[in-house]
Design an enzyme around this catalytic site. Structure first.
Site: not given
Length: 479
Positions: A299, A360, A367
């Protein structure tokens, strides 16, 4: 031995667009178009490149909301593969038909949150959604004979995803919990409770201002529609879904245990610390945080992909003539963006959560990584072909369950469906893209496989190895 570095690839949006319109920037200061202040973004990037606390403390913020733990991108564990060594596919580029297809799907998911899942075949909105998405040139969700149908709409593409009800049995069945039982009826939000459809509200949230309060329905329901699923994946704790599935599976008895379990046919021993409930419960939760570590590296240090709500701001400003962005024509010409405008007065993406997405970046979905890792462990310990006893379906108002009659549902198929429900339920909320979820499941799966491979070396038992079916349908034996 020190392993060579991987050449991680991103989609190039950060280099292609000097104004960073293709990248995540929520929480930093933005101009009136919702474009990030470039100086602030550059300081953010400097901190990500250096990893120094002084650089993180120098990031200019646009409001009171903080970034979500970017320093976690540097963490590593002492078991499994180094999360920095896990590869991930390149996500769609901002101006691609692929991104347009994903965004059109998310708009449709927002418009259909209150449609009962049991009525997808007859509701005009879901019929229109399937028809329009079928016509998109680069939509990569599941299809039947080349077309999206109301039976494939908003579903995942793993083995078992298209069999039976949309919701996995593991999100409906009672959960054995020690001496008690948990009934899976959950608090949800009121129908038509959508957020960030006014431009001022949207811009304030991008700048990190606090949201309005959420309106809850006073009743609890079995998950019956997209809004209920959105709220489940809003309030759940990190490993709630795989842990709940594990407890249900442990209640199925000996037939549900994988045939490779060394204690399955032992006349003198039973599994407990190894190959028993204590072992499985530990691993199914242990892998989830490591999966998040791998997600955070991707990320913050590699992709920094923008969220759908940010893209919705680009669509809005382009269509009202305030800006000119290279958004693919298929999305700009789609009927769904005009349906959104007719209902809400803007082209912004209606969000299920008042705060919108977390602070983020989008890719991959946390998830999804959690679900992918937890489900992979469960498939390793349980018999994937075991047919689930007494399956259920939900009635349209969510007040009760009814017996499911149809194609038999297996542990493997329903675990895959559970993973997709958790991953793509975040899309229904408006906070993620389809590719965030699909690739996140694969990353979580890879994390879990490497951890199982490490732990396999520590057992004293005569054990042939973990066998499981991956999300792509291939089988693997971890020896």
């Amino acid at each position: 031995m020190e392993a060579p570095l991987l050449d991680h690839q991103c989609n190039g949006d950060e280099y292609l667009f000097p104004n960073k319109i293709g990248n995540f920037s929520k929480g930093l200061p933005h101009n009136s178009l919702g474009e990030v202040d470039i100086n602030s973004y550059n300081i953010f990037i400097k901190a990500m490149n250096s990893g120094k606390l002084s650089d993180y403390n120098s990031i200019p913020m646009g409001g009171v909301v903080k970034l979500a733990n970017p320093q976690a991108a540097y963490v590593f564990d002492l078991f499994g593969a180094d999360c920095h060594k896990m590869s991930l596919a390149v996500p769609p580029a901002f101006n691609s038909a692929w991104a347009a297809g994903e965004m059109a799907e998310i708009y449709w998911q927002a418009l259909t949150r209150d449609v009962p899942l049991s009525e997808y075949n007859t509701n005009p909105l879901t019929i229109a959604a399937a028809t329009e998405i079928s016509g998109l040139s680069d939509f990569r969700g599941p299809k039947v004979s080349g077309a999206v149908t109301t039976e494939t709409l908003f579903r995942g593409d793993t083995p078992g995803d298209l069999v039976g009800p949309y919701i996995s049995q593991f999100l409906w069945m009672d959960i054995p919990f020690g001496a008690g039982t948990i009934t899976q009826q959950y608090r949800t939000t009121a129908a038509r409770s959508d957020h960030m459809t006014s431009y001022d509200e949207w811009l304030n949230i991008q700048n990190g201002e606090l949201p309005v309060a959420q309106k809850l329905d006073p009743k609890s329901y079995y998950i019956r529609n997209g809004r209920d699923l959105s709220e489940y994946v809003h309030q759940d704790f990190t490993y709630q879904a795989p842990l709940s599935a594990c407890l249900i599976l442990l209640g199925f008895g000996k037939g549900a245990i994988d045939q490779s379990n060394p204690y399955l046919n032992s006349t003198t021993e039973g599994g407990f610390v190894t190959f028993g409930a204590a072992h499985i419960l530990d691993l199914v939760t242990k892998v989830t945080r490591v999966a998040l570590e791998a997600a955070w590296f991707q990320k913050f240090l590699i992709h920094r992909r923008l969220r759908p709500e940010e893209f919705g701001g680009r669509v809005h400003n382009h269509l009202i003539g305030k800006a000119c962005y290279p958004i693919h024509k298929e999305l700009l010409d789609s009927q769904v963006v005009y349906k959104v405008f007719n209902e809400f007065g803007t082209y912004l993406l209606p969000m299920a959560y008042p705060e919108g997405c977390p602070t983020h970046p989008a890719y991959p979905a946390g998830h999804a990584c959690i679900a992918g890792a937890g489900v992979t462990v469960l498939k390793a310990f349980f018999n994937e072909s075991f047919v689930i006893p007494n399956p259920v379906a939900v009635i349209s108002d969510g007040s009760s369950l009814t017996p499911y009659v149809g194609t038999p549902l297996t542990i493997g198929g329903e675990l895959n469906k559970l993973a997709s429900n958790i991953a793509l339920g975040r899309d229904t909320a408006g906070v993620h893209w389809r590719s965030d979820g699909i690739e996140g499941l694969k990353l979580g799966e890879a994390v879990a496989i490497e951890i199982l491979r490490d732990y396999r070396k520590t057992y004293n038992e005569s054990f042939s190895g973990f066998s499981l079916t991956k999300f792509d349908g291939t089988t693997i034996n971890i020896k």
